[in-house]
Design a protein around this motif. Structure first.
Motif, PDB file in Angstrom:
ATOM      1  N   TYR A  77      25.288  -0.012 -27.118  1.00 14.11           N
ATOM      2  CA  TYR A  77      25.807   1.053 -27.982  1.00 14.11           C
ATOM      3  C   TYR A  77      25.271   0.932 -29.403  1.00 14.11           C
ATOM      4  O   TYR A  77      24.785   1.887 -29.993  1.00 14.11           O
ATOM      5  CB  TYR A  77      27.345   1.011 -27.975  1.00 14.11           C
ATOM      6  N   THR A  78      25.367  -0.285 -29.958  1.00 10.62           N
ATOM      7  CA  THR A  78      24.934  -0.449 -31.354  1.00 10.62           C
ATOM      8  C   THR A  78      23.411  -0.353 -31.484  1.00 10.62           C
ATOM      9  O   THR A  78      22.907   0.120 -32.494  1.00 10.62           O
ATOM     10  CB  THR A  78      25.440  -1.781 -31.961  1.00 10.62           C
ATOM     11  N   LYS A  79      22.718  -0.800 -30.444  1.00  7.28           N
ATOM     12  CA  LYS A  79      21.257  -0.668 -30.447  1.00  7.28           C
ATOM     13  C   LYS A  79      20.899   0.810 -30.499  1.00  7.28           C
ATOM     14  O   LYS A  79      20.028   1.243 -31.259  1.00  7.28           O
ATOM     15  CB  LYS A  79      20.684  -1.311 -29.183  1.00  7.28           C
ATOM     16  N   GLY A  80      21.624   1.597 -29.695  1.00  9.21           N
ATOM     17  CA  GLY A  80      21.411   3.046 -29.657  1.00  9.21           C
ATOM     18  C   GLY A  80      21.626   3.686 -31.027  1.00  9.21           C
ATOM     19  O   GLY A  80      20.993   4.690 -31.362  1.00  9.21           O
ATOM     20  N   LYS A  81      22.532   3.116 -31.801  1.00  8.67           N
ATOM     21  CA  LYS A  81      22.801   3.658 -33.138  1.00  8.67           C
ATOM     22  C   LYS A  81      21.814   3.137 -34.179  1.00  8.67           C
ATOM     23  O   LYS A  81      21.902   3.485 -35.351  1.00  8.67           O
ATOM     24  CB  LYS A  81      24.239   3.303 -33.569  1.00  8.67           C
ATOM     25  N   GLY A  82      20.933   2.251 -33.734  1.00 10.92           N
ATOM     26  CA  GLY A  82      19.885   1.756 -34.634  1.00 10.92           C
ATOM     27  C   GLY A  82      20.283   0.550 -35.475  1.00 10.92           C
ATOM     28  O   GLY A  82      19.570   0.177 -36.400  1.00 10.92           O
ATOM     29  N   TYR A  83      21.429  -0.050 -35.170  1.00  9.29           N
ATOM     30  CA  TYR A  83      21.841  -1.219 -35.948  1.00  9.29           C
ATOM     31  C   TYR A  83      21.004  -2.442 -35.568  1.00  9.29           C
ATOM     32  O   TYR A  83      20.678  -2.654 -34.407  1.00  9.29           O
ATOM     33  CB  TYR A  83      23.316  -1.553 -35.713  1.00  9.29           C
ATOM     34  N   GLU A  84      20.738  -3.262 -36.572  1.00  2.42           N
ATOM     35  CA  GLU A  84      20.052  -4.528 -36.303  1.00  2.42           C
ATOM     36  C   GLU A  84      21.033  -5.669 -36.500  1.00  2.42           C
ATOM     37  O   GLU A  84      22.091  -5.494 -37.080  1.00  2.42           O
ATOM     38  CB  GLU A  84      18.888  -4.699 -37.279  1.00  2.42           C
ATOM     39  N   TRP A  85      20.612  -6.857 -36.043  1.00  2.00           N
ATOM     40  CA  TRP A  85      21.459  -8.033 -36.218  1.00  2.00           C
ATOM     41  C   TRP A  85      20.960  -8.875 -37.383  1.00  2.00           C
ATOM     42  O   TRP A  85      19.751  -8.976 -37.609  1.00  2.00           O
ATOM     43  CB  TRP A  85      21.454  -8.895 -34.947  1.00  2.00           C
ATOM     44  N   GLU A  86      21.902  -9.451 -38.086  1.00  2.53           N
ATOM     45  CA  GLU A  86      21.556 -10.388 -39.137  1.00  2.53           C
ATOM     46  C   GLU A  86      20.973 -11.632 -38.461  1.00  2.53           C
ATOM     47  O   GLU A  86      21.369 -11.966 -37.356  1.00  2.53           O
ATOM     48  CB  GLU A  86      22.875 -10.778 -39.810  1.00  2.53           C
ATOM     49  N   SER A  87      20.058 -12.319 -39.140  1.00  2.84           N
ATOM     50  CA  SER A  87      19.547 -13.525 -38.474  1.00  2.84           C
ATOM     51  C   SER A  87      20.585 -14.638 -38.629  1.00  2.84           C
ATOM     52  O   SER A  87      21.244 -14.764 -39.669  1.00  2.84           O
ATOM     53  CB  SER A  87      18.194 -13.935 -39.032  1.00  2.84           C
ATOM     54  N   PHE A  88      20.729 -15.374 -37.583  1.00  5.04           N
ATOM     55  CA  PHE A  88      21.751 -16.426 -37.520  1.00  5.04           C
ATOM     56  C   PHE A  88      21.090 -17.757 -37.794  1.00  5.04           C
ATOM     57  O   PHE A  88      20.392 -18.301 -36.950  1.00  5.04           O
ATOM     58  CB  PHE A  88      22.397 -16.405 -36.135  1.00  5.04           C
ATOM     59  N   GLU A  89      21.273 -18.227 -39.025  1.00  2.44           N
ATOM     60  CA  GLU A  89      20.611 -19.482 -39.390  1.00  2.44           C
ATOM     61  C   GLU A  89      21.604 -20.620 -39.368  1.00  2.44           C
ATOM     62  O   GLU A  89      22.715 -20.498 -39.856  1.00  2.44           O
ATOM     63  CB  GLU A  89      19.997 -19.356 -40.788  1.00  2.44           C
ATOM     64  N   LEU A  90      21.177 -21.713 -38.818  1.00  2.14           N
ATOM     65  CA  LEU A  90      22.050 -22.889 -38.753  1.00  2.14           C
ATOM     66  C   LEU A  90      21.752 -23.857 -39.877  1.00  2.14           C
ATOM     67  O   LEU A  90      20.650 -23.919 -40.360  1.00  2.14           O
ATOM     68  CB  LEU A  90      21.890 -23.595 -37.403  1.00  2.14           C
TER      69      LEU A  90
END
Ligand code: C2E
Ligand code: MG
Ligand code: MG
Length: 300
Positions: free
Chosen positions: A287-300
């Motif tokens: 769903y969110t991909k369809g809306k064009g949202y991206e993910w923040e990079s998850f840095e450890l």
């Protein structure tokens, strides 16, 4: 039959125990149905967990400045073959009342850890997920060890698992709860204060507990359209949260106007139907991909 009538009267009385706003209650069809449902929940929770009728849904949390997904909240659902779809309102309180809630919360944490392992294996983008803890988890089990053991079992980094504790659970005088929160915090878990502003807890809890995120309750945005003062208050809360070392998050974002307002008060995070409803992980991702949202990079 007199005996039965007395039993029903007792059930009706018990149903309003502890409520100061009602002084009598009639045993009627509605109450009968409610009690039947409660009994069903208590009798079937073990089976529902074992057979995985209980599911974890995920709702995206957004970073307001970038418009990227910075996390998910894990929310429990029960899809029962006999009762149909049950939302948390249908069973959380009952399970708390019967001291069974820790079973659900342990189950949810395990599912979230498993989901992490799966996403990692599939090379999917990963962002932290927060789980909701009940105050009773701290009394009914050693919730710290439960979570630590699951996290280690599935090799989940501590930064992935955030813990939400609702405002109403907090009591400055609850030493055990406070100590357990310190234990979580010192190990590296991030604690979120959930439903801030919805109840009557003392503002002093903000100084007594170490929270990393302060989640403003849905009620704020529900009031915003008909009460100008709400905006001022929210702006102060966001500012105060930051000054106390917490990131402000507002839940219940349903419109573009809500989102714009949060940008204007520099509220770091936002969550609500405007960005996405809680869904199964793969559904919410699609769903969110369809809306064009991206993910923040998850840095450890
Ligand atoms: P919460 O942690 O404050 O969760 C937010 C609730 O607001 C969720 O309801 C979510 O579906 C709903 N919501 C999110 N965005 C919007 C919006 O834009 N508009 C509106 N009107 N509602 C929105 P849900 O999933 O029914 O959960 C209700 C409560 O049940 C949660 O409140 C939490 O306190 C409790 N809960 C849920 N899952 C768990 C769990 O695994 N363990 C425990 N102990 N409690 C849980
Ligand atoms: Mg929550
Ligand atoms: Mg909340």
């Amino acid at each position: 039959e007199v005996g039965l009538a007395c039993d029903h009267a007792r059930l009706a009385c018990n149903s309003i125990k502890g409520r100061g706003d009602v002084s009598y209650c009639v045993y009627d069809e509605m109450l009968r149905e409610k009690l039947r449902k409660q009994q069903y929940v208590v009798d079937h929770i073990d089976e529902a967990l074992e057979k995985e009728f209980v599911k974890v849904f995920y709702q995206p949390v957004m970073r307001v400045k970038t418009g990227k997904i910075c996390g998910y909240e894990a929310l429990v659902r029960w899809e029962d073959p006999n009762m149909g779809f049950l939302s948390p309102a249908d069973f959380i309180e009952t399970l708390e009342h019967f001291h069974l809630i820790h079973k659900v919360d342990e189950y949810v944490v395990e599912k979230v850890c498993k989901e992490y392992a799966r996403l990692k294996k599939e090379g999917e983008p990963i962002v932290p997920t927060s789980v909701n803890l009940s105050r009773l988890d701290f009394e009914l089990c050693d919730i710290y060890s439960v979570i630590e053991n699951l996290r280690k079992k599935y090799d989940v980094p501590i930064e992935y698992l955030d813990l939400e504790i609702t405002e109403s659970a907090l009591n400055e005088n609850d030493r055990h709860l406070k100590e357990e929160c310190v234990r979580f915090h010192e190990s590296g878990y991030r604690l979120w204060l959930d439903d801030f502003g919805s109840g009557y807890s003392s503002l002093n809890v903000l100084t007594e507990f170490e929270f990393d995120v302060l989640k403003m309750d849905l009620v704020f945005l529900r009031n915003i359209d008909h009460n100008e003062k709400t905006k001022v208050l929210m702006s102060y809360i966001a500012d105060g949260a930051r000054r106390l070392g917490m990131e402000p998050l507002t839940e219940g974002v349903e419109t573009e106007e809500h989102y714009e307002f949060l940008k204007s008060i520099d509220c770091e995070r936002a969550q609500g139907f405007y960005f996405g409803k809680p869904q199964l992980m793969d559904e919410t991702r699609a769903y969110t991909k369809g809306k064009g949202y991206e993910w923040e990079s998850f840095e450890l």
